[in-house]
Design a protein around this motif. Structure first.
Motif, mmCIF file in Angstrom:
data_model
loop_
_atom_site.group_PDB
_atom_site.id
_atom_site.type_symbol
_atom_site.label_atom_id
_atom_site.label_comp_id
_atom_site.label_asym_id
_atom_site.label_seq_id
_atom_site.Cartn_x
_atom_site.Cartn_y
_atom_site.Cartn_z
ATOM 1 N N ASN A 156 27.906 24.434 -40.192
ATOM 2 C CA ASN A 156 26.550 24.735 -40.640
ATOM 3 C C ASN A 156 25.583 23.605 -40.369
ATOM 4 O OD1 ASN A 156 27.551 23.015 -42.569
ATOM 5 N ND2 ASN A 156 26.638 24.094 -44.284
ATOM 6 N N GLN A 157 26.039 22.526 -39.755
ATOM 7 C CA GLN A 157 25.115 21.472 -39.360
ATOM 8 C C GLN A 157 24.426 21.910 -38.076
ATOM 9 O OE1 GLN A 157 26.624 17.533 -39.110
ATOM 10 N NE2 GLN A 157 24.787 16.720 -38.179
ATOM 11 N N PRO A 158 23.136 21.626 -37.931
ATOM 12 C CA PRO A 158 22.440 22.003 -36.702
ATOM 13 C C PRO A 158 23.153 21.477 -35.459
ATOM 14 C CG PRO A 158 20.888 21.251 -38.343
ATOM 15 C CD PRO A 158 22.252 20.969 -38.893
ATOM 16 N N HIS A 159 23.145 22.313 -34.436
ATOM 17 C CA HIS A 159 23.784 21.980 -33.167
ATOM 18 C C HIS A 159 23.119 22.818 -32.078
ATOM 19 C CE1 HIS A 159 25.870 25.574 -34.567
ATOM 20 N NE2 HIS A 159 26.098 25.855 -33.287
ATOM 21 N N PHE A 160 23.415 22.515 -30.831
ATOM 22 C CA PHE A 160 22.969 23.362 -29.729
ATOM 23 C C PHE A 160 24.200 23.833 -28.979
ATOM 24 C CE2 PHE A 160 22.539 18.931 -28.376
ATOM 25 C CZ PHE A 160 23.334 18.893 -27.245
ATOM 26 N N ASP A 161 24.062 24.961 -28.324
ATOM 27 C CA ASP A 161 25.163 25.508 -27.542
ATOM 28 C C ASP A 161 25.080 24.942 -26.129
ATOM 29 O OD1 ASP A 161 25.956 27.144 -29.711
ATOM 30 O OD2 ASP A 161 24.417 28.592 -29.176
ATOM 31 N N GLY A 162 26.185 24.974 -25.422
ATOM 32 C CA GLY A 162 26.206 24.454 -24.065
ATOM 33 C C GLY A 162 25.518 25.382 -23.081
ATOM 34 N N TYR B 146 17.983 33.289 -28.654
ATOM 35 C CA TYR B 146 17.272 32.020 -28.563
ATOM 36 C C TYR B 146 17.868 31.224 -27.408
ATOM 37 C CZ TYR B 146 21.288 31.000 -31.538
ATOM 38 O OH TYR B 146 22.552 30.933 -32.045
ATOM 39 N N HIS B 147 17.095 30.281 -26.889
ATOM 40 C CA HIS B 147 17.601 29.439 -25.802
ATOM 41 C C HIS B 147 18.790 28.645 -26.321
ATOM 42 C CE1 HIS B 147 17.777 26.571 -22.514
ATOM 43 N NE2 HIS B 147 17.140 27.508 -21.810
ATOM 44 N N SER B 148 19.797 28.490 -25.478
ATOM 45 C CA SER B 148 21.028 27.822 -25.927
ATOM 46 C C SER B 148 20.822 26.351 -26.277
ATOM 47 C CB SER B 148 22.130 27.965 -24.879
ATOM 48 O OG SER B 148 21.725 27.403 -23.658
ATOM 49 N N SER B 149 19.690 25.768 -25.899
ATOM 50 C CA SER B 149 19.419 24.374 -26.265
ATOM 51 C C SER B 149 18.748 24.251 -27.632
ATOM 52 C CB SER B 149 18.523 23.726 -25.202
ATOM 53 O OG SER B 149 17.257 24.342 -25.183
ATOM 54 N N THR B 150 18.413 25.365 -28.276
ATOM 55 C CA THR B 150 17.737 25.360 -29.574
ATOM 56 C C THR B 150 18.671 24.823 -30.661
ATOM 57 O OG1 THR B 150 16.427 27.268 -28.923
ATOM 58 C CG2 THR B 150 16.586 26.825 -31.284
ATOM 59 N N LEU B 151 18.161 23.933 -31.497
ATOM 60 C CA LEU B 151 18.940 23.387 -32.610
ATOM 61 C C LEU B 151 18.989 24.435 -33.719
ATOM 62 C CD1 LEU B 151 17.412 19.848 -32.350
ATOM 63 C CD2 LEU B 151 19.824 20.415 -32.002
ATOM 64 N N HIS B 152 20.194 24.894 -34.031
ATOM 65 C CA HIS B 152 20.365 26.017 -34.958
ATOM 66 C C HIS B 152 21.676 25.866 -35.722
ATOM 67 C CE1 HIS B 152 22.880 27.082 -31.562
ATOM 68 N NE2 HIS B 152 23.547 27.873 -32.393
ATOM 69 N N SER B 153 21.864 26.731 -36.699
ATOM 70 C CA SER B 153 23.139 26.803 -37.408
ATOM 71 C C SER B 153 23.226 28.133 -38.141
ATOM 72 C CB SER B 153 23.302 25.652 -38.415
ATOM 73 O OG SER B 153 22.531 25.903 -39.576
ATOM 74 N N ILE B 154 24.423 28.428 -38.589
ATOM 75 C CA ILE B 154 24.624 29.540 -39.503
ATOM 76 C C ILE B 154 23.911 29.170 -40.806
ATOM 77 C CG2 ILE B 154 26.791 28.593 -40.382
ATOM 78 C CD1 ILE B 154 27.891 31.382 -40.562
ATOM 79 N N PHE B 155 23.346 30.140 -41.502
ATOM 80 C CA PHE B 155 22.679 29.861 -42.770
ATOM 81 C C PHE B 155 23.353 30.705 -43.845
ATOM 82 C CE2 PHE B 155 19.440 30.403 -46.049
ATOM 83 C CZ PHE B 155 19.050 29.087 -46.234
ATOM 84 N N LEU B 156 24.089 30.027 -44.719
ATOM 85 C CA LEU B 156 24.817 30.685 -45.802
ATOM 86 C C LEU B 156 24.660 29.890 -47.083
ATOM 87 C CD1 LEU B 156 28.267 31.473 -44.158
ATOM 88 C CD2 LEU B 156 26.407 33.064 -44.579
ATOM 89 N N ARG B 157 24.827 30.578 -48.170
ATOM 90 C CA ARG B 157 24.909 29.931 -49.476
ATOM 91 C C ARG B 157 26.315 30.178 -50.020
ATOM 92 N NH1 ARG B 157 20.019 31.930 -48.598
ATOM 93 N NH2 ARG B 157 20.527 34.025 -49.244
#
Length: 159
Positions: free
Chosen positions: A11-17, A110-121
């Protein structure tokens, strides 16, 4: 992708290859939909995505912040566990910009370079196939390929 409650959640922000697009479809029924996909900005650099080249001004700005090489910058933008950093929490390094809410059959792209993560509680999903978060994940690469450069498929005459 099936996510179980006790699984390690990235769940930490990351980008895909790659240099293309990430796509996912939420597959849970509407009554199970919770959370979604989070989009982030890196606080120290102000970046929303892994850079694809820099202006000379941006290079100077990042060097002034202590990022002497591209690899140092990428290390700051990629997933690093708390045990590697000595920090208890990664969140102060990121600003949550937007959450794309989970909805049944919603396609997120979204573009694979976008900083993203799963969002859960905590407690959003259970640990059985009937109660876990379910998504279909895909990656799309767009090339400069000209179809006219492809070998021609021979035509077969019916007879």
């Amino acid at each position: 992708t099936v996510l179980r409650r006790n699984a390690q959640i990235r769940n930490q922000p990351h980008f895909d290859g790659g240099d293309g697009f990430a796509l996912l479809v939420y597959l849970n029924p509407e009554e199970q939909c919770r959370g979604g996909t989070a989009l982030y900005r890196h606080v120290d650099t102000g970046l929303h995505a892994k850079p694809n080249g820099f202006t000379s001004e941006k290079i100077k700005e990042l060097q002034a912040k202590g990022y002497k090489t591209e690899s140092e910058l990428y290390r700051a933008l990629t997933w690093v566990s708390a045990s590697n950093t000595g920090k208890e929490d990664w969140e102060p390094e990121w600003t949550l910009e937007r959450v794309i809410e989970m909805r049944f059959n919603r396609l997120v792209c979204y573009h694979s370079s976008t900083l993203h993560s799963i969002f859960l509680r905590p407690g959003d999903f259970g640990d059985t196939l009937d109660t876990t978060r379910l998504t279909m994940n895909m990656f799309l690469t767009v090339s400069d390929h000209n179809p006219e450069d492809s070998p021609q498929v021979p035509q077969i005459a019916a007879g």
